[in-house]
Design an enzyme around this catalytic site. Structure first.
Site, PDB file in Angstrom:
ATOM      1  N   GLY A  69       0.811  -1.447  -0.206  1.00 32.88           N
ATOM      2  CA  GLY A  69       0.454   0.538   0.164  1.00 32.88           C
ATOM      3  C   GLY A  69       1.004   1.589  -0.146  1.00 32.88           C
ATOM      4  N   ARG A  94       1.090  -6.014  -4.940  1.00 32.79           N
ATOM      5  CA  ARG A  94       1.024  -6.647  -3.550  1.00 32.79           C
ATOM      6  C   ARG A  94       2.078  -7.858  -4.479  1.00 32.79           C
ATOM      7  NH1 ARG A  94      -0.747  -4.456   0.520  1.00 32.79           N
ATOM      8  NH2 ARG A  94      -2.032  -3.137   0.548  1.00 32.79           N
ATOM      9  N   ASP A 136       5.683  -7.206   5.676  1.00 29.06           N
ATOM     10  CA  ASP A 136       5.724  -8.519   4.527  1.00 29.06           C
ATOM     11  C   ASP A 136       6.650  -9.144   3.510  1.00 29.06           C
ATOM     12  OD1 ASP A 136       4.473 -10.619   5.891  1.00 29.06           O
ATOM     13  OD2 ASP A 136       2.572 -10.007   4.618  1.00 29.06           O
ATOM     14  N   LYS A 149       8.410   0.863   5.631  1.00 27.62           N
ATOM     15  CA  LYS A 149       6.928   1.221   5.133  1.00 27.62           C
ATOM     16  C   LYS A 149       6.160   0.566   5.283  1.00 27.62           C
ATOM     17  CE  LYS A 149       3.884  -0.172   2.516  1.00 27.62           C
ATOM     18  NZ  LYS A 149       3.178  -0.783   2.224  1.00 27.62           N
ATOM     19  N   THR A 150       5.158   1.952   5.664  1.00 31.94           N
ATOM     20  CA  THR A 150       4.061   1.488   6.033  1.00 31.94           C
ATOM     21  C   THR A 150       2.406   2.070   7.193  1.00 31.94           C
ATOM     22  OG1 THR A 150       2.174  -0.392   6.981  1.00 31.94           O
ATOM     23  CG2 THR A 150       3.703  -0.082   7.851  1.00 31.94           C
ATOM     24  N   ASP A 178       0.393   1.760   8.573  1.00 37.02           N
ATOM     25  CA  ASP A 178       0.121   0.950   9.365  1.00 37.02           C
ATOM     26  C   ASP A 178       0.688   1.426  10.572  1.00 37.02           C
ATOM     27  OD1 ASP A 178      -1.447   0.531   7.219  1.00 37.02           O
ATOM     28  OD2 ASP A 178      -1.464  -1.537   7.693  1.00 37.02           O
ATOM     29  N   TYR A 192     -25.149  15.382  15.542  1.00 36.08           N
ATOM     30  CA  TYR A 192     -24.734  14.144  15.073  1.00 36.08           C
ATOM     31  C   TYR A 192     -23.949  13.503  15.720  1.00 36.08           C
ATOM     32  CZ  TYR A 192     -26.374  15.214  10.313  1.00 36.08           C
ATOM     33  OH  TYR A 192     -27.312  15.898   9.528  1.00 36.08           O
ATOM     34  N   GLY A 205      -5.258   0.676   8.791  1.00 36.69           N
ATOM     35  CA  GLY A 205      -4.876   0.101   9.488  1.00 36.69           C
ATOM     36  C   GLY A 205      -5.068  -1.514   9.467  1.00 36.69           C
ATOM     37  N   ARG A 206      -4.969  -2.462   8.785  1.00 39.45           N
ATOM     38  CA  ARG A 206      -5.391  -3.564   8.101  1.00 39.45           C
ATOM     39  C   ARG A 206      -5.357  -4.173   9.377  1.00 39.45           C
ATOM     40  NH1 ARG A 206      -4.328  -6.695   3.998  1.00 39.45           N
ATOM     41  NH2 ARG A 206      -3.242  -4.909   3.217  1.00 39.45           N
TER      42      ARG A 206
END
Ligand code: FBP
Length: 554
Positions: free
Chosen positions: A82, A146, A177, A203-204, A206, A244, A252-253
């Protein structure tokens, strides 16, 4: 390429760097390392890259101190997974370092992610191309993908392509990964003695690629600042209109670092943390009750509005949901009978027949739209795509029902009008904050220093990140050091440990200590405002609250 005035101004921004990378440097070698767990097995799988020392780059007066490769070299770079703000600056840092060492050095970008290496899709990156992407967001300079690099035929194809282009080193910019795969590739190339070095970059957005050695992954800073700005804006609107309840799901998987950091920056009324939900063995109903109680309390003070932050991965951390998802993963893998069924109802009935009693009950209790989302296409790893599951809508529906019950019992008198939001793609390609622009440029520079020193199987790392950039420390960490064995798709595999939110860590404890006050009738919202690129350092160069709290803890 059409450019905005900010983009034009940012093009000439010169990223700040650790002092050591600005001068002649020497490499300081630490002691031999070992993996975080499963040492014997990791060593057996990585005989050529296991145990290497941590490397630190230090400034020196001796210009000849680093073993320099004087001949021109060609290097390849891959963006994997991502998007994360700052990726372009890693490439710019690499380009500038390569050209500074030898103007004949060349940098090739593999197109569309790791598949570019295997398929021989590449682009020679020139000074003009690089200049267009300095300090910009996105991964569009070469694209990302990916594809997993994990099979021998892919590695061999990579050798062929690199040999054709004269490439002697590859930098893989990716998450846990992708860096695991970088390590496997480095080991394979070293074992084959094919003369291709492999270096990783963390990198990420997340934020879950971090550990003793990696303080944060790049992109997390910018993404959280963008989301926090939006949350702050919504809170100001909520506090103005007073009508509201906003349910906001954040990317964030699996880990909840983004939700936690955004909560620290904006102080919402409720912030769910998946890791806590799992640790407390909470059910969906427990979560609904927790939110409903905050709504009830605020309503007593006449405040029928508020904000709820929901981490994207929540659903998989609710133990009963996890079991249901696992059953669905197994059931739907290569299931032609299911795929051939016509219509949602037929599919629903088929699934109900195959689930265990407890999972069937849970599946039936879910709103139909959510139940359907749980059965949609899996990602390349066979996992449910949590970014497609609208947990915010699920919670709104369930909290509404619960409030209706409470109203019937006479214990709730308010009005519950809602809005739902999902913030993910809004931040992944944002113009990198100064922090990410500086950090990424330094990571790219460091990756080249590692290549120059002939290293492979290392990750480029920058440490001491809460200090001014000049005091940052550039280092190389053996990737095997971060590995352990985990079960993936039914098999034990060597992988980099994913970092979930530490419930004993300072950032979560800060939330825990303050959330009752934030939920309370006295609104404590913070409105962070947009990222600032120019101006006083205390506004422009601040790291995340997570980093600051983690460092004050030490
Ligand atoms: P990476 O782990 O590759 O950095 O990607 C993270 C992420 O942005 C998650 O937050 C999100 O769940 C996922 O990617 C979305 O993936 P996609 O881009 O395929 O929709």
């Amino acid at each position: 390429m059409q450019k905005s005035p900010l983009q034009i101004a940012r093009q000439s921004y010169q990223p700040k760097m650790p002092q050591a990378l600005r001068s002649s440097l020497q490499i300081k070698e630490g002691a031999k390392t070992q993996s975080v767990a499963d040492q014997e097995e990791i060593q057996r799988l990585f005989p050529n890259t296991y145990g290497m020392p941590v490397l630190t780059f230090e400034a020196t007066d001796n210009a000849d101190s680093q073993a320099t490769k004087t001949n021109a070299i060609n290097v390849g770079v891959i963006l994997s997974g991502g998007q994360a703000p700052g990726g372009h600056n890693v490439i710019c840092g690499m380009f500038d370092a390569l050209k500074a060492i030898n103007p004949d050095n060349q940098l090739y970008g593999f197109l569309g992610g790791p598949s570019g290496l295997i398929e021989g899709q590449y682009q020679l990156l020139t000074g003009n191309i690089i200049d267009d992407y300095r300090n910009t967001g996105g991964f569009d300079i070469i694209g990302s993908g990916r594809t997993k690099l994990e099979e021998t035929w892919q590695f061999d194809k990579g050798i062929e392509v690199c040999n054709k282009l004269g490439i002697s080193a590859i930098v893989i910019i990716g998450g846990d990964d992708s860096n695991t795969n970088a390590c496997v590739l480095a080991e394979y190339y070293k074992q084959k003695n094919c003369g291709i070095q492999v270096i990783g970059c963390p990198k990420t957005i997340d934020g879950d690629l971090k550990n003793e050695m990696i303080e944060t992954s790049f992109g997390f800073d910018t993404a959280c600042k963008v989301y926090s700005e939006l949350i702050g804006n919504i809170q100001r609107d909520a506090n103005s209109a007073k009508k509201y309840w906003h349910f906001i799901r954040l990317m964030g998987r699996s880990a909840s670092h983004i939700a936690l950091e955004c909560a620290l920056q904006s102080q919402p009324n409720v912030c769910l943390i998946s890791e806590e939900v799992e640790a407390k063995n909470m059910t969906l109903n427990d979560i609904v009750e927790e939110i409903a109680q905050v709504v009830v309390e605020r309503a007593k003070a006449g405040l029928n509005f508020g904000t709820v932050l929901i981490p994207e991965g929540l659903i998989e951390f609710i133990p009963a949901m996890r079991t249901l998802i696992q059953e669905l993963n197994d059931l739907l893998a290569d299931n032609a009978a299911f795929t051939s069924l016509e219509g949602d109802e037929a599919k629903r009935e088929y699934i109900k027949l195959k689930l265990t009693d407890a999972s069937r009950e849970l599946y039936r209790s879910l709103p139909k739209a959510i139940a359907k989302q749980l059965t949609m296409d899996r990602d390349p790893h066979g996992n449910v795509q949590v970014s497609l599951i609208e947990t915010e809508k699920l919670l709104i529906e369930m909290v509404s029902k619960r409030l209706a019950q409470l109203k019937a019992e006479g214990s709730y008198v308010g009005k519950f009008s809602t809005q739902h939001h999902f913030f993910g793609y809004e931040g992944r390609c944002a113009i990198p904050s100064n922090f990410d622009a500086d950090y990424c440029y330094s990571l790219g520079q460091t990756a080249v220093r590692l290549i120059q020193a002939g290293k492979t199987g290392y990750m480029s790392v920058i440490r001491n990140l809460t200090a001014p950039a000049a005091e940052w420390i550039a280092a190389g960490i053996p990737i095997t050091m971060m590995m352990n064995m985990e079960r993936r798709n039914g098999k034990l595999k060597p992988v980099i440990q994913k970092a979930l939110v530490d419930l004993k860590g300072k950032p979560f404890r800060y939330l825990e200590e303050n959330r009752a006050e934030w939920a309370d009738a006295n609104t404590s919202y913070i409105y962070p405002g947009p990222i600032q690129y120019y101006g006083p350092s205390e506004v422009c160069d601040q790291p995340t609250k997570t980093l600051v709290l983690e460092h004050t803890c030490k």
